[in-house]
Design a protein around this motif. Structure first.
Motif, PDB file in Angstrom:
ATOM      1  N   ASP A  77       0.796  -1.203   0.173  1.00 39.66           N
ATOM      2  CA  ASP A  77       0.087   0.097   0.112  1.00 39.66           C
ATOM      3  C   ASP A  77       0.653   1.282   0.023  1.00 39.66           C
ATOM      4  OD1 ASP A  77      -2.422  -1.444   0.003  1.00 39.66           O
ATOM      5  OD2 ASP A  77      -3.037  -0.827   2.027  1.00 39.66           O
ATOM      6  N   ARG A 118      -1.388  10.178  -1.049  1.00 37.09           N
ATOM      7  CA  ARG A 118      -1.659   9.115  -0.321  1.00 37.09           C
ATOM      8  C   ARG A 118      -3.138   8.690  -0.083  1.00 37.09           C
ATOM      9  NH1 ARG A 118      -1.507  11.377   5.563  1.00 37.09           N
ATOM     10  NH2 ARG A 118       0.720  12.099   4.967  1.00 37.09           N
ATOM     11  N   GLN A 119      -3.509   7.530   0.259  1.00 42.15           N
ATOM     12  CA  GLN A 119      -4.734   7.132   0.136  1.00 42.15           C
ATOM     13  C   GLN A 119      -5.586   7.941   1.235  1.00 42.15           C
ATOM     14  OE1 GLN A 119      -2.024   5.173   0.917  1.00 42.15           O
ATOM     15  NE2 GLN A 119      -2.099   3.363  -0.750  1.00 42.15           N
ATOM     16  N   ARG A 153      -5.841   8.171   5.168  1.00 42.37           N
ATOM     17  CA  ARG A 153      -4.768   7.277   5.997  1.00 42.37           C
ATOM     18  C   ARG A 153      -3.957   8.113   6.523  1.00 42.37           C
ATOM     19  NH1 ARG A 153      -0.264   3.733   2.613  1.00 42.37           N
ATOM     20  NH2 ARG A 153       0.825   2.929   4.241  1.00 42.37           N
ATOM     21  N   ALA A 194      -3.847   1.032   3.808  1.00 48.87           N
ATOM     22  CA  ALA A 194      -4.797   2.017   3.630  1.00 48.87           C
ATOM     23  C   ALA A 194      -6.057   1.155   4.031  1.00 48.87           C
ATOM     24  CB  ALA A 194      -5.051   2.202   2.014  1.00 48.87           C
ATOM     25  N   THR A 240      -9.718   2.220  -0.600  1.00 48.11           N
ATOM     26  CA  THR A 240      -9.063   3.597  -0.908  1.00 48.11           C
ATOM     27  C   THR A 240      -7.616   3.334  -1.393  1.00 48.11           C
ATOM     28  OG1 THR A 240      -8.074   3.233   1.539  1.00 48.11           O
ATOM     29  CG2 THR A 240     -10.092   4.496   1.260  1.00 48.11           C
ATOM     30  N   ASP A 241      -7.097   2.085  -1.755  1.00 48.68           N
ATOM     31  CA  ASP A 241      -6.048   1.908  -2.502  1.00 48.68           C
ATOM     32  C   ASP A 241      -6.038   1.863  -3.982  1.00 48.68           C
ATOM     33  OD1 ASP A 241      -3.258   1.453  -2.150  1.00 48.68           O
ATOM     34  OD2 ASP A 241      -3.679  -0.516  -3.313  1.00 48.68           O
ATOM     35  N   GLY A 260     -10.600   4.624  -4.426  1.00 50.47           N
ATOM     36  CA  GLY A 260     -10.145   5.630  -3.506  1.00 50.47           C
ATOM     37  C   GLY A 260      -9.918   7.066  -4.138  1.00 50.47           C
TER      38      GLY A 260
END
Ligand code: FE
Ligand code: CA
Length: 512
Positions: free
Chosen positions: A231, A300-301, A304, A311, A374-375, A379
């Motif tokens: 991630d 960034r996710q 997070r 994530a 969210t990855d 996301g």
């Protein structure tokens, strides 16, 4: 561990040292050029026994290579010598130039009296040509412990023209303490250093079925998160930013060393803090591939926290950042490059199939809870919206999206952006392939329920491991989802899970 030649086993003094124990590979086919690759195995453990390092292996070794018309190497087309440097893990990257378009060649490497296994590669057709046929295998995610690589033996037997590997070639993890249900184990620690990552590639490349897949055709590779760390997002990973950037540079160097990539991938003067991985490849006028990098340039996710372990799925209601229009999965530069490339395809009547070869699932997955990954593209909904808007505004003749990452087969109608005019319109066809070996923890019942809520999802399967083979002609794209009977069995047979067709000029996969 039969067939393994990575360094922790070297101490067992092989009867005869084979410097080509990691196999050979080729990649990045162009009409006049292809990359030949190998990485030499030193005779002893250079790290543990520096005093014993044979002097020749401490600097550069001269490796010979041959490219021939025939499998017996009687009609040599080109030959040469290339350096294998200690600094680059004794990897060899040869960019052969001056080749004929649209044909097969045979190649091999030689060092002293050692000869590598012979392998096949080919060039792309000439730019103006419309070839009758292209066969592409696309695959991803080959966690060592989760399965044997029977899928690769079957993929090689398909005799593809090109293999697309879309990420998670290695996984950085140590073998789990609980080994129940694993196909095999390894003794390597969680990868953090250059040596760790090199050893991890050596482990994977010791597998003879993977070697066979590399030997059957050129590969075009990209990466996802596990080549570095689960991630990770651009320059952000676990722990302190400075430590993470050192780890990432080591991981990226090992990736370059172990893949058949051009030297131009080394964008940052060889310091491995930047890699030029997104790129285009053409197969005459039949297909134009847009190879994306959704790891290096992403934000960034959403929601997070910095330095956290990974994530987490979020619902839009609980995470305002999710819908922040400023966030990007590709980074603004790559987005602009991609949208311009798709517009250029649309303006060029000659391009039959525009292919987005990228890491993960593009189409949305609406769940009952409202929570979403969210990855993946879910996301980064604003970034996805921009891509879909670009496809809707200047649609290429045919667009096909290929992906991996989620360890599940998804076949989807790629729909116009939600809430936009013409949202019912199908823009493209998506084939997100399952993993070669990595498991999915998602029960099939959950995907069946998800499919009922997501009419654009035509097929969603979680419990099969395998690859997708596409037969591409000017008139249609036929995608066959292949699965292995038993991922725990190295000699498993394979079966066809499903087959879909996309007709020229008619977006959306049709069950075949
Ligand atoms: Fe994976
Ligand atoms: Ca992944």
């Amino acid at each position: 561990m039969a067939g393994s030649a990575a360094h922790w086993s070297w101490a067992q003094a092989p009867v005869r040292h084979d410097p080509f124990g990691l196999g050979v590979a080729s990649g990045e086919p162009r009409p006049d050029s292809v990359v030949l690759w190998t990485r030499l195995l030193p005779p002893t453990d250079l790290q543990a026994l520096p005093g014993d390092t044979p002097p020749a292996w401490a600097g550069a070794l001269a490796v010979r290579w041959e490219l021939a018309d025939d499998a017996n190497f009687r009609r040599i087309v080109q030959r040469g010598t290339a350096p294998a440097l200690l600094e680059l893990g004794h990897s060899v990257h040869v960019e052969v130039q001056g080749l004929e378009p649209g044909r097969w060649y045979h190649y091999r490497f030689l060092l002293g009296d050692a000869v590598s296994p012979p392998a096949r590669t080919r060039t792309a057709p000439a730019p103006h040509e419309l070839p009758a046929r292209l066969r592409v295998v696309h695959a991803s995610c080959q966690r060592w412990e989760h399965g044997h690589y029977a899928a690769w033996r079957h993929a090689a037997a398909e005799q593809p023209d090109l293999v697309l590997f879309l990420g998670d070639y290695i996984y950085e993890y140590a073998t789990p303490r609980d080994t129940t249900g694993l196909a095999r184990t390894h003794g390597l620690p969680l990868a953090r250093t250059l040596t760790d990552f090199r050893d991890r590639y050596a482990l994977h490349k010791s597998d003879l079925q993977l070697q066979a897949a590399h030997a059957c055709a050129p590969w075009t590779v990209t990466w996802d998160d596990h080549e570095v760390q689960n991630d990770y997002a651009g320059g952000e990973g676990q722990g302190s930013p400075a430590d993470f950037l050192l780890l990432r540079a080591a991981a990226w160097q090992a990736f370059y060393e172990n893949m058949p990539l051009r030297a131009s991938t080394l964008a940052g003067a060889g310091n491995f803090h930047r890699m030029a991985l997104y790129r285009r490849q053409a197969w005459g006028r039949l297909a134009r591939l847009h190879l994306l990098d959704t790891r290096q340039w992403r934000d960034r996710q959403a929601c997070r926290s910095a330095g956290s372990a990974g994530a987490r799925p979020m619902a839009a209601a609980g995470c305002a950042e999710l819908s922040d229009p400023g966030r990007s999965l590709l980074g603004r530069e790559q987005e602009g490059w991609l949208h311009a490339g798709l517009a250029a395809d649309a303006a060029d009547e000659g391009v039959r199939w525009s292919v987005l070869a990228q890491q993960t699932l593009l189409s949305p997955r609406h769940s009952a809870s409202g929570r979403q990954s969210t990855d993946s593209w879910d996301g980064y909904p604003a970034a996805r919206g921009r891509l879909l808007a670009a496809l809707a505004q200047t649609p290429p003749r045919n667009t096909v999206v290929l992906g991996g990452d989620i360890h599940q087969n998804y076949v989807c109608n790629v729909m116009a952006p939600e809430g936009s005019a013409g949202a019912e319109r199908i823009l493209a066809s998506e084939f997100c392939g399952t993993s070669i070996s990595s498991r999915s923890s998602v029960p099939q019942e959950r995907l069946d329920a998800l499919r009922a809520r997501n009419p654009h999802v035509l097929l969603a399967r979680s419990q099969e491991r395998g690859y997708c083979v596409s037969d591409i002609t000017p008139g249609r794209w036929q995608a066959t989802l292949r699965a292995v009977r038993d991922p725990l069995d190295a000699s498993s047979d394979a079966f066809t899970l499903a087959r879909f067709v996309v007709e020229d000029g008619r977006p959306g996969p049709q069950a075949d």
